[in-house]
Design an enzyme around this catalytic site. Structure first.
Site, short mmCIF file in Angstrom:
data_model
loop_
_atom_site.label_atom_id
_atom_site.label_comp_id
_atom_site.label_asym_id
_atom_site.label_seq_id
_atom_site.Cartn_x
_atom_site.Cartn_y
_atom_site.Cartn_z
N CYS A 117 0.84 -1.20 0.00
CA CYS A 117 0.00 0.00 0.00
C CYS A 117 0.88 1.25 0.00
CB CYS A 117 -0.93 0.01 1.21
SG CYS A 117 -0.06 0.19 2.79
N CYS A 175 3.31 1.70 2.88
CA CYS A 175 4.54 0.92 2.73
C CYS A 175 5.55 1.71 1.92
CB CYS A 175 4.26 -0.40 2.00
SG CYS A 175 2.98 -1.43 2.74
N ASP A 207 10.17 26.36 -32.62
CA ASP A 207 11.29 26.66 -33.51
C ASP A 207 10.77 26.47 -34.94
OD1 ASP A 207 14.03 26.88 -34.49
OD2 ASP A 207 13.85 24.73 -34.84
N ASP A 235 14.38 21.23 -32.28
CA ASP A 235 15.07 20.04 -32.77
C ASP A 235 16.59 20.17 -32.82
OD1 ASP A 235 15.06 21.89 -34.90
OD2 ASP A 235 15.39 20.27 -36.33
N ASP A 292 18.67 24.80 -29.88
CA ASP A 292 17.40 24.85 -29.15
C ASP A 292 17.53 24.25 -27.74
OD1 ASP A 292 15.95 25.94 -31.31
OD2 ASP A 292 15.73 23.95 -32.21
#
Length: 759
Positions: A12, A15, A439, A636, A640
Site C-alpha cells: 500500500c 509501505c 522553432d 530540434d 534549441d
C-alpha cells in the site's frame, strides 16, 4: 549515481512512504523513490560510491526485504511477472475452496441448508466449531504473508495495510479460539446457554472471508499490473536478438548487441531492424507501428533514416549502423518508460502525505470504536466486530495504486504512439501548458531547405565560391547550398581561412581575398546595403524565402534564396492547439518578413524573429514570466537545447539532435507537430484519471469508515460486518485498477491533410 533495488512486502501507499523515509534519512542519499507498481526502489546518491548494504539494512529496519538489482531493465521480468500472477491465482483458488466450505458450514443451519448430523445440535457444537477452525488453517497458511509482513511492520512501528489485515483477521481467529474453549467449558459443566452463545459467534468464517476477499483484490491488482508491466516485456521482445551484417565480402549473423557503429547491416523482407541507421543501398516498405503508431507501412530508399525494431514488410535494404546497443530507439523507449513508471508525479505527494499517517489513525479509530461500544454496554462480540470492520475496510491500497498505475499505463500508451515521456512530472504538467513556442526550421518546416533562386553573374563560379565557404558549416542553409552544388556537379573552391560570425554568417579567404555569405545584417555591417537591395530582399522574404547575400570586400556578388516548406500537418496541428486555448509563438533566427510569411501560412499568433541562438533561452525566460500557465518549447537543434531545458516543458522532434533530446522532457518520434496535441491530450486524460481515482479512494474510504465505526448503529441500526468491509476494501482497489486501464482507450491525433483546406 543511481542504484535500483527490488523491495518485497509492499502492499500500500504507506509501505511506499515508509521505505522512502527510511532510505532518505541515510547520509549521502540525494533521493529515494519507490514504485508500488514495480516494487522497485530507485536511489540516487550524492557521492560516487553508494553503500548498498546500508540501504538494504535500512529497508529491513523499516519492515521490508530488499535485494540489489543489476540493471534497470530486467530481461527476466516476464517470467517473474507470470510467476507472481500464477502464485496469486493459486493462493486465491485455495483460499476460496476452504472459505466456501467454512461459510457453508457456518451459515448452513441459518439458511436451512443440508448439513451432516454431526454438525447439528448444541451437543455437537464443539465438533462444529473445531471443524471450522481446522478448515481455516489452510486459509491462514496460504495467506501467511499478511501476518508475517503485517506484524513485522508493527514491530518496527511502521504499520501498513498488511498490519490492518493481520490485526483484523487475527482478532477474529483469536476470538474464535476463545469461543471453542468456552463451548468446551460449557459442555463440560452443562452450561448450554454459554454453548449456544459462543457457537453462534465463532468468527472463523469472518477471518476466512477477510483473507479470501483481500486475496481476490490482490489477484485482480496483480493481473492488472501484469498487463501493464508486459508493455516492457513486449518492447523487449520487439528488439531482434540477432543481426545480419556484411563483413569480409560475406553475410555474417551475429548478436544484435555485438553490432558496432558503422557496420553494414542487411535487412531482408520479414526481418526486424536491429539498429538505428541510414539506408545506403536498396529500398523497401517498413511497418513502424510498434514505434511511431503509424498504421500504414512507410516507403524508404537511399539516405532515409531507419528505426530499430521496425519491420521490413517488402524490399531489401542495407543500412549503415548509427545507433547501436543501448543507444537505439527501442532501447531508449524501454529506458524512458521504465524511468517514467518509477518516477513520481507531484500529484502523488498528497496521497503519500495522507498514507504516512493513515494507518496509525485507522488503528486508533478501530480501538476507540470498540472501547466506545463496550462502554455503551454492547456485548463484546459486537464491539470486536466493529473494530475488525474498521481495520479491514480502511486499507489504503487504492491511494497507493491510483497515481503509479495511471502513470505507467499512460507512459506505455504514449510510447505505443511515438511519444517518449521521460518522467511522471512531464506527463502531469503537460496539460497545464497555455503557451507553446515553436522553432521554425525542422520543427514547423520539413527541415530540408533547398535552393530556389541564384541571382548574379557567372552563377557556376558564384556557387563554387559560396559552396567552398559553406563547407565548414553545419547550418541547414549551408547544407542546402552544398546539396545544390552537388546536383549541379560544381566543385567547391578551397578556402584557406574561415570565420563564423554568430547570427550573421561566414567569412573566408580565397586567393588572398575575403568573401562573405550571410544575412542582410551582415551586408549592412560591411556598408554594402542599399534601399534597392533591401527591397529585393524583402520581396523574397514576403514569399517565405530566406535570402543569403554573397559579397567580397567591395561589392555584392550575388543573392541565393532558400526555401524550407512547412510540414503538411503543421497548419492542422496549430489549428488544434488554438481550439485547446493555447497561444502559439514562433521563435526563429530568420528575418522578420520571412518569419511573418511562414507565420501567416501556419496561423501563428506571434513571431519573435532575428533571434540569435544564444538569445533563445532569454526569450523563453521572459515568456515564462509573462504567460498565464506553463510555457512549452518545441525544437530540434543543438541551438534549441538551452531553451528546451529552460521551458516548463521541453518537447524535442525525434529527428533532431541528441543534445535536444537530452534537454527535453518529451520526444516526438514521428516528427509531427500533431503529436504535441496528442501529448497534451494524453496528459489531461491521465491526470483526470488520477483525480477520479484519488477522489474515489478518499470518498469511498471516508464513507466506509463512518459506517464501519458503527456511528449509525445506535440510532438506525446500520453497520457493516467485517466480511462486507473486506469486500468493500477490495472493490475500492479494483475500481482504481480498472479506471487506470481505461487510459488504454486513448487515441492519438490523426491528421487528414485535406482538413487544412476545410479550415
Amino acid at each position: 549515481m543511481k542504484s535500483v533495488f527490488n523491495v518485497e512486502g509492499m502492499s500500500c501507499a504507506s509501505c511506499q512512504v515508509h521505505v522512502e523515509q527510511a532510505v532518505n534519512k541515510l547520509p549521502g542519499i540525494k533521493s529515494a523513490t519507490v514504485s508500488l507498481l514495480t516494487n522497485e526502489l530507485i536511489v540516487e546518491s550524492k557521492d560516487a560510491q553508494i553503500n548498498a548494504a546500508t540501504i538494504l539494512s535500512a529497508v529491513e529496519r523499516a519492515g521490508y526485504h530488499a535485494t540489489a538489482k543489476i540493471n534497470l531493465i530486467d530481461a527476466k521480468k516476464k517470467s517473474k511477472i507470470d510467476k507472481q500472477v500464477k502464485k496469486s491465482r493459486q493462493q486465491l483458488l485455495g483460499s476460496a475452496i476452504f472459505t466456501v466450505i467454512i461459510f457453508y458450514l457456518a451459515m448452513g443451519a441459518m439458511l436451512s441448508l443440508p448439513l451432516p448430523m454431526i454438525f447439528l445440535g448444541l451437543e455437537n457444537s464443539l465438533v462444529y466449531a473445531f471443524t471450522q477452525f481446522l478448515l481455516l488453517i489452510p486459509v491462514i497458511y496460504l495467506n501467511q504473508q499478511y501476518f508475517y509482513r503485517g506484524f513485522k511492520a508493527l514491530w518496527h512501528l511502521k504499520p501498513n495495510m498488511n498490519s490492518l489485515i493481520a490485526l483484523g483477521s487475527s482478532a477474529a481467529i483469536l476470538y474464535g479460539i476463545f469461543a471453542i474453549f468456552q463451548i468446551g467449558w460449557g459442555l463440560g459443566h452443562g452450561d448450554m446457554t454459554r454453548v449456544q452463545l459462543y457457537a453462534h459467534d465463532l468468527y472463523f468464517e469472518t477471518a476466512a472471508m477477510i483473507l479470501t476477499l483481500v486475496s481476490l483484490g490482490k489477484y485482480i491488482e496483480e493481473r492488472a499490473k501484469d498487463k501493464t508491466k508486459k508493455a516492457f516485456t513486449q518492447l523487449l521482445d520487439l528488439a531482434p536478438k540477432t543481426a545480419l551484417i556484411y563483413k569480409n565480402n560475406q553475410e555474417i549473423e551475429i548478436l544484435a548487441s555485438e553490432v558496432q557503429k558503422g557496420d553494414i547491416v542487411i535487412i531482408k523482407k520479414g526481418m526486424l531492424v536491429p539498429v538505428d541507421g541510414i539506408i545506403i543501398n536498396g529500398r523497401g516498405s517498413f511497418n513502424q507501428s510498434n514505434i511511431t503508431g503509424e498504421s500504414l507501412p512507410v516507403y524508404k530508399e537511399k539516405n532515409a533514416q531507419v528505426i530499430s525494431a521496425t519491420l521490413l514488410v517488402s524490399g531489401y535494404v542495407e543500412i549503415q549502423a548509427e545507433k547501436v546497443g543501448q543507444d537505439t530507439t527501442i532501447a531508449t523507449i524501454i529506458k524512458l518508460m521504465k524511468e517514467a513508471a518509477s518516477s513520481k508525479a507531484p500529484i502523488s505527494q498528497l496521497a503519500d502525505k495522507i498514507s504516512a499517517i493513515f494507518v496509525p489513525i485507522v488503528l486508533s479509530i478501530s480501538l476507540i470504536a470498540s472501547i466506545a461500544f463496550l462502554i455503551a454496554d454492547y456485548d463484546f462480540a459486537l464491539a470486536l466486530s466493529i473494530g475488525i470492520t474498521v481495520l479491514v475496510i480502511s486499507c489504503p491500497c487504492a491511494l497507493g495504486l491510483a497515481t503509479p498505475l495511471a502513470i505507467m499505463v499512460g507512459s506505455g500508451k504514449a510510447a505505443q504512439n511515438g511519444l517518449l515521456i521521460k518522467n511522471a512530472e512531464a506527463l502531469e504538467k503537460a496539460h497545464l501548458v497555455k503557451t507553446i513556442v515553436l522553432d521554425k526550421t525542422g520543427t514547423m518546416t520539413v527541415g530540408e531547405p533547398s535552393v530556389v533562386d541564384v541571382i548574379g553573374e557567372e552563377q557556376e563560379q558564384l556557387l563554387a565560391l559560396v559552396a567552398g565557404l559553406e563547407t565548414t558549416s553545419e547550418h541547414p542553409l549551408a547544407q542546402a547550398i552544398l546539396k545544390h552544388t552537388q546536383k549541379q556537379k560544381i566543385t567547391p573552391y578551397k578556402f584557406s581561412e574561415f570565420h563564423a560570425i554568430e547570427g550573421e554568417g561566414l567569412m573566408g579567404v580565397y586567393q588572398n581575398r575575403k568573401y562573405y555569405v550571410g544575412n542582410f545584417r551582415m551586408l549592412e555591417k560591411n556598408n554594402l546595403a542599399s534601399e534597392a537591395i533591401k527591397n529585393k530582399a524583402d520581396l523574397y522574404a514576403n514569399n517565405g524565402k530566406t535570402p543569403l547575400f554573397f559579397f567580397d570586400e567591395d561589392r555584392l556578388l550575388g543573392i541565393i534564396t532558400i526555401n524550407d516548406p512547412l510540414k503538411k500537418d503543421s497548419v492542422i496541428a496549430i489549428q488544434r492547439l488554438h481550439k485547446m486555448g493555447i497561444r502559439v509563438i514562433m521563435l526563429t533566427g530568420d528575418n522578420e518578413l520571412t518569419a511573418q510569411a511562414i507565420a501567416s501560412e501556419a496561423g501563428i499568433d506571434q513571431i519573435i524573429a532575428n533571434v540569435l541562438p544564444s538569445d533563445k533561452l532569454l526569450h523563453i525566460q521572459n515568456l515564462r514570466h509573462e504567460a498565464n500557465g506553463l510555457v512549452a518549447m518545441v525544437g530540434d537543434g543543438v541551438n534549441d537545447a538551452p531553451a528546451l531545458a529552460q521551458a516548463d516543458l521541453g518537447i524535442a522532434i525525434g529527428a533532431g539532435s541528441d543534445v535536444a533530446h537530452e534537454a527535453s522532457d518529451i520526444i516526438l518520434i514521428q516528427n509531427s507537430l500533431a503529436d504535441v496535441v496528442s501529448a497534451l491530450r494524453l496528459s489531461k486524460r491521465v491526470i483526470n484519471n488520477i483525480k477520479l481515482s484519488l477522489f474515489w479512494a478518499f470518498f469511498y474510504n471516508s464513507i466506509g469508515l463512518i459506517l464501519a465505526t458503527g456511528l449509525l448503529y445506535p440510532t438506525w441500526g446500520i453497520r457493516l460486518n467485517p466480511m462486507i468491509g473486506a469486500a468493500a476494501m477490495s472493490l475500492s482497489s479494483i475500481f482504481v485498477v480498472f479506471n487506470a486501464l481505461t487510459i488504454n482507450f486513448f487515441k492519438k491525433e490523426q491528421v487528414n491533410i485535406d482538413e487544412k483546406n476545410r479550415n
